[in-house]
Motif scaffolding. Structure first.
Motif, mmCIF file in Angstrom:
data_model
loop_
_atom_site.group_PDB
_atom_site.id
_atom_site.type_symbol
_atom_site.label_atom_id
_atom_site.label_comp_id
_atom_site.label_asym_id
_atom_site.label_seq_id
_atom_site.Cartn_x
_atom_site.Cartn_y
_atom_site.Cartn_z
ATOM 1 N N PHE A 166 -8.736 141.475 81.687
ATOM 2 C CA PHE A 166 -9.315 142.478 82.575
ATOM 3 C C PHE A 166 -9.239 141.998 84.016
ATOM 4 C CE2 PHE A 166 -13.443 140.239 82.629
ATOM 5 C CZ PHE A 166 -13.380 139.528 81.448
ATOM 6 N N GLU A 167 -9.613 142.891 84.941
ATOM 7 C CA GLU A 167 -9.323 142.669 86.372
ATOM 8 C C GLU A 167 -10.483 142.127 87.179
ATOM 9 O OE1 GLU A 167 -8.604 146.946 86.884
ATOM 10 O OE2 GLU A 167 -6.511 146.485 87.235
ATOM 11 N N GLU A 168 -11.551 141.754 86.504
ATOM 12 C CA GLU A 168 -12.771 141.346 87.208
ATOM 13 C C GLU A 168 -13.325 140.079 86.565
ATOM 14 O OE1 GLU A 168 -15.274 144.827 86.951
ATOM 15 O OE2 GLU A 168 -13.879 146.044 88.132
ATOM 16 N N ALA A 169 -14.428 139.570 87.126
ATOM 17 C CA ALA A 169 -15.090 138.406 86.530
ATOM 18 C C ALA A 169 -15.869 138.847 85.289
ATOM 19 C CB ALA A 169 -16.036 137.769 87.552
ATOM 20 N N GLY A 173 -5.734 152.672 89.690
ATOM 21 C CA GLY A 173 -5.348 152.219 91.028
ATOM 22 C C GLY A 173 -4.106 151.349 91.030
ATOM 23 N N PHE A 174 -3.823 150.742 89.885
ATOM 24 C CA PHE A 174 -2.612 149.915 89.771
ATOM 25 C C PHE A 174 -1.577 150.524 88.821
ATOM 26 C CE2 PHE A 174 -6.035 146.896 90.847
ATOM 27 C CZ PHE A 174 -5.518 146.416 92.035
ATOM 28 N N THR A 175 -1.939 151.631 88.161
ATOM 29 C CA THR A 175 -1.063 152.220 87.138
ATOM 30 C C THR A 175 -0.226 153.375 87.691
ATOM 31 O OG1 THR A 175 -2.949 151.785 85.659
ATOM 32 C CG2 THR A 175 -1.091 152.897 84.673
ATOM 33 N N PHE A 229 -5.967 149.708 106.413
ATOM 34 C CA PHE A 229 -6.960 149.826 105.349
ATOM 35 C C PHE A 229 -6.326 149.445 104.021
ATOM 36 C CE2 PHE A 229 -10.024 151.719 102.577
ATOM 37 C CZ PHE A 229 -11.214 151.803 103.295
ATOM 38 N N ARG A 230 -6.835 148.399 103.401
ATOM 39 C CA ARG A 230 -6.269 147.961 102.108
ATOM 40 C C ARG A 230 -6.656 148.932 100.996
ATOM 41 N NH1 ARG A 230 -8.394 146.541 96.696
ATOM 42 N NH2 ARG A 230 -6.515 145.816 95.661
ATOM 43 N N VAL A 231 -5.622 149.344 100.258
ATOM 44 C CA VAL A 231 -5.849 150.141 99.058
ATOM 45 C C VAL A 231 -5.141 149.465 97.888
ATOM 46 C CG1 VAL A 231 -6.158 152.355 100.237
ATOM 47 C CG2 VAL A 231 -3.845 151.628 99.580
ATOM 48 N N PRO A 259 -2.267 143.838 96.293
ATOM 49 C CA PRO A 259 -2.983 143.418 95.079
ATOM 50 C C PRO A 259 -4.351 142.880 95.473
ATOM 51 C CG PRO A 259 -1.231 141.860 95.612
ATOM 52 C CD PRO A 259 -1.099 142.999 96.564
ATOM 53 N N TRP A 260 -5.248 142.809 94.511
ATOM 54 C CA TRP A 260 -6.602 142.373 94.836
ATOM 55 C C TRP A 260 -6.628 141.008 95.525
ATOM 56 C CZ3 TRP A 260 -10.975 143.385 96.502
ATOM 57 C CH2 TRP A 260 -11.943 142.397 96.539
ATOM 58 N N GLY A 261 -5.849 140.084 95.023
ATOM 59 C CA GLY A 261 -5.892 138.692 95.490
ATOM 60 C C GLY A 261 -5.639 138.495 96.971
ATOM 61 N N GLU A 265 -11.885 149.616 100.270
ATOM 62 C CA GLU A 265 -12.897 150.413 99.568
ATOM 63 C C GLU A 265 -13.114 149.854 98.168
ATOM 64 O OE1 GLU A 265 -11.537 154.458 98.746
ATOM 65 O OE2 GLU A 265 -10.305 153.654 97.123
ATOM 66 N N ASN A 266 -14.355 149.951 97.693
ATOM 67 C CA ASN A 266 -14.692 149.495 96.341
ATOM 68 C C ASN A 266 -16.115 149.928 95.987
ATOM 69 O OD1 ASN A 266 -13.054 147.990 94.383
ATOM 70 N ND2 ASN A 266 -12.500 146.695 96.131
ATOM 71 N N PRO A 267 -16.457 149.901 94.697
ATOM 72 C CA PRO A 267 -17.847 150.185 94.331
ATOM 73 C C PRO A 267 -18.779 149.093 94.852
ATOM 74 C CG PRO A 267 -16.439 150.025 92.359
ATOM 75 C CD PRO A 267 -15.605 149.637 93.529
ATOM 76 N N PHE A 314 -21.096 147.229 93.495
ATOM 77 C CA PHE A 314 -21.248 145.970 92.754
ATOM 78 C C PHE A 314 -20.148 144.990 93.121
ATOM 79 C CE2 PHE A 314 -17.988 147.616 89.889
ATOM 80 C CZ PHE A 314 -17.333 146.470 89.470
ATOM 81 N N TRP A 315 -18.957 145.558 93.408
ATOM 82 C CA TRP A 315 -17.802 144.711 93.715
ATOM 83 C C TRP A 315 -17.851 144.219 95.162
ATOM 84 C CZ3 TRP A 315 -14.250 142.582 90.583
ATOM 85 C CH2 TRP A 315 -13.063 142.096 91.134
ATOM 86 N N ILE A 316 -18.339 145.064 96.065
ATOM 87 C CA ILE A 316 -18.519 144.647 97.461
ATOM 88 C C ILE A 316 -19.452 143.431 97.482
ATOM 89 C CG2 ILE A 316 -19.450 145.353 99.728
ATOM 90 C CD1 ILE A 316 -18.589 148.254 99.017
ATOM 91 N N ASN A 374 -15.145 157.934 92.750
ATOM 92 C CA ASN A 374 -15.844 157.032 91.850
ATOM 93 C C ASN A 374 -14.755 156.219 91.176
ATOM 94 O OD1 ASN A 374 -17.395 156.049 89.407
ATOM 95 N ND2 ASN A 374 -18.974 157.204 90.488
ATOM 96 N N PHE A 375 -14.929 154.909 91.142
ATOM 97 C CA PHE A 375 -13.897 154.021 90.607
ATOM 98 C C PHE A 375 -13.746 154.243 89.092
ATOM 99 C CE2 PHE A 375 -11.796 150.167 89.306
ATOM 100 C CZ PHE A 375 -11.115 149.713 90.418
ATOM 101 N N THR A 376 -12.526 154.523 88.672
ATOM 102 C CA THR A 376 -12.261 154.704 87.233
ATOM 103 C C THR A 376 -11.400 153.554 86.739
ATOM 104 O OG1 THR A 376 -12.307 157.104 87.410
ATOM 105 C CG2 THR A 376 -11.129 156.189 85.532
HETATM 106 O O1 6CS Z 1 -10.022 146.673 94.469
HETATM 107 C C1 6CS Z 1 -9.572 146.090 93.496
HETATM 108 O O2 6CS Z 1 -8.397 145.743 93.435
HETATM 109 C C2 6CS Z 1 -10.512 145.718 92.346
HETATM 110 N N1 6CS Z 1 -11.690 146.531 92.327
HETATM 111 C C3 6CS Z 1 -12.424 146.615 91.250
HETATM 112 C C4 6CS Z 1 -13.729 147.307 91.259
HETATM 113 N N2 6CS Z 1 -12.020 146.121 90.088
HETATM 114 C C5 6CS Z 1 -10.765 145.446 89.912
HETATM 115 C C6 6CS Z 1 -9.804 145.722 91.026
HETATM 116 O O3 6CS Z 1 -8.798 144.767 91.034
#
Ligand code: 6CS
Length: 312
Positions: A7-10, A65-67, A143-145, A166-168, A183-185, A187-189, A208-210
Motif C-alpha cells: 500500500f501507499e502509506e504508513a 491518482g496514480f492509475t 502545485f504538486r499533483v 510521485p509522492w516521494g 493537496e491531500n486529506p 490525516f496525511w497533511i 474527497n481522496f479515493t
Molecule cells: O499524495 C499522495 O501521493 C499520497 N496521498 C495519500 C493520502 N495517500 C498515498 C498517496 O501516495
C-alpha cells in the motif's frame, strides 16, 4: 500460503489501518498469511502496480491518482465537486454504487486486475505558502499533483501550474521551493508533516481522496471459490472498519497540526469563495469525456445516478 499486499502509506495511516484489518480477517478465517508492505518498502505507487501486474505481489492499494494513465476511466474521481463531503453519504455511495461495484471491476479486469474495493480517505485540502481565496491566488503557483492527467487539468482549471510528481518527491520539492503547493486529506497533511513545508491550509470542498484495493487477476482467478469469498468478506469488514475509523479523523488531525505549528493558517472557503472553483469543474468534466470517450461518458452517467440515489 503467504500473500503479499503493498500500500501507499504508513501502517498507521488510513490505507495501513485498512490493510491491517484485512490481514487480521484473512488470518482469522483461513490458513493463509498476509505480509504487508507499507510505502517506502517496495518503491513508489507505479512500482507496486507493476509488481502486482507481474504477479510478484498478490494485493495492492493504488489510488486512482496514480492509475489514470493505465485506466483512464479511473480519472472520474478528479472531476471536482462530484463527490459529497458528508461521510455517511460517501460511505453509502461506495457501498451501493453500480459504477464502483460493477462497472469499474470490468474495466480494471482488462488490465489484469481484480478490483476488490474502493474507499474514501477524507476531504482533500490544499496546502500552500500563501493564502488561496480565489483561482487568481493560484496563478504562478507550481502545485504538486499525483501523476494523473485529469488531476493536472483540474489544477489548470483552478488557475495553478500543475506539477505531477510521485509522492516521494513532494516534501523535498516543497522544502526547496521547486513546488509551492500540494493537496491531500488532513490525516496525511499531519502524518506526512506537510505543515512543516507549507504555511496555509485551504479547504475548498472540491474532492474527497479515493483509493482502490485490487488483486492480481490470475492469482485471484486461481483461488478456490471459498478463498475468493473469504477475501470478499474480509474486504467488507475492512471497509466498515475504515469508514468508522475515519469519524472525526479530519478534525483530530487538524488539532495535531495546530499543536505542532500554531502559526499555520487554516481557511475553509465560503460558498461565495468556492463559486469560481465550482465553475471550473465543468471544463474538467468536458476534459474527462474528451480523454475517455463513450466508456467514460457511460461511467460518468452511472456515477452521477448512483450519487443522486444517495444524496437526494
Ligand atoms: O499524495 C499522495 O501521493 C499520497 N496521498 C495519500 C493520502 N495517500 C498515498 C498517496 O501516495
Amino acid at each position: 500460503e503467504t500473500w503479499r499486499y503493498a500500500f501507499e502509506e504508513a501502517i498507521t495511516d488510513v490505507q495501513g489501518v485498512y490493510a491491517t484489518k484485512f490481514k487480521e480477517e484473512v488470518e482469522a478465517n483461513s490458513d493463509h498469511e498476509i505480509q504487508l508492505f507499507p510505502y517506502g518498502t517496495l518503491g513508489e505507487s507505479a512500482d507496486t502496480m507493476e509488481q502486482t501486474q507481474a504477479g510478484i505481489l498478490q494485493f495492492v492499494d493504488q489510488s486512482p491518482g496514480f492509475t489514470g494513465s493505465l485506466i483512464p476511466e479511473a480519472q472520474v474521481f478528479f472531476v471536482p465537486y462530484l463527490l459529497p463531503q458528508d461521510t455517511e453519504q460517501l460511505g453509502e455511495f461506495f457501498r451501493t454504487s453500480k459504477a464502483i461495484n460493477e462497472m469499474f471491476p470490468e474495466i480494471y479486469a482488462e488490465q489484469g486486475l481484480e478490483l476488490l474495493k474502493m474507499f474514501p480517505e477524507g476531504e482533500v485540502c490544499m496546502t500552500t505558502q500563501e493564502p488561496v481565496k480565489s483561482p487568481e491566488d493560484l496563478n504562478e503557483v507550481k502545485f504538486r499533483v499525483m501523476t494523473n492527467p485529469l488531476l493536472v487539468e483540474n489544477y489548470r482549471a483552478f488557475g495553478a501550474t500543475p506539477t505531477p510528481l510521485p509522492w516521494g518527491e513532494t516534501y523535498g520539492g516543497l522544502q526547496t521551493g521547486i513546488i509551492q503547493g500540494q493537496e491531500n486529506p488532513m490525516f496525511w497533511i499531519e502524518s506526512a508533516k506537510m505543515y512543516e513545508v507549507t504555511e496555509v491550509i485551504t479547504c475548498a470542498g472540491h474532492n474527497n481522496f479515493t483509493t482502490a484495493v485490487m488483486a492480481n487477476k490470475d492469482f485471484y482467478d486461481g483461488l478456490s471459490e471459498e478463498d475468493q469469498q473469504m477475501i470478499q468478506d474480509a474486504m467488507d469488514v475492512a471497509f466498515d472498519h475504515i469508514i468508522d475509523y475515519q469519524k472525526g479523523l479530519h478534525e483530530e488531525s487538524l488539532e495535531k497540526i495546530l499543536e505542532a505549528k500554531p502559526s499555520m493558517t487554516v481557511n475553509v472557503l465560503t460558498e461565495e469563495e468556492r463559486a469560481p472553483f465550482v465553475a471550473a469543474a465543468e471544463e474538467v468534466e468536458a476534459k474527462f469525456i474528451e480523454m475517455t470517450g463513450d466508456s467514460g461518458q457511460e461511467l460518468l452517467e452511472q456515477f452521477k445516478a448512483d450519487l443522486a440515489a444517495v444524496t437526494e
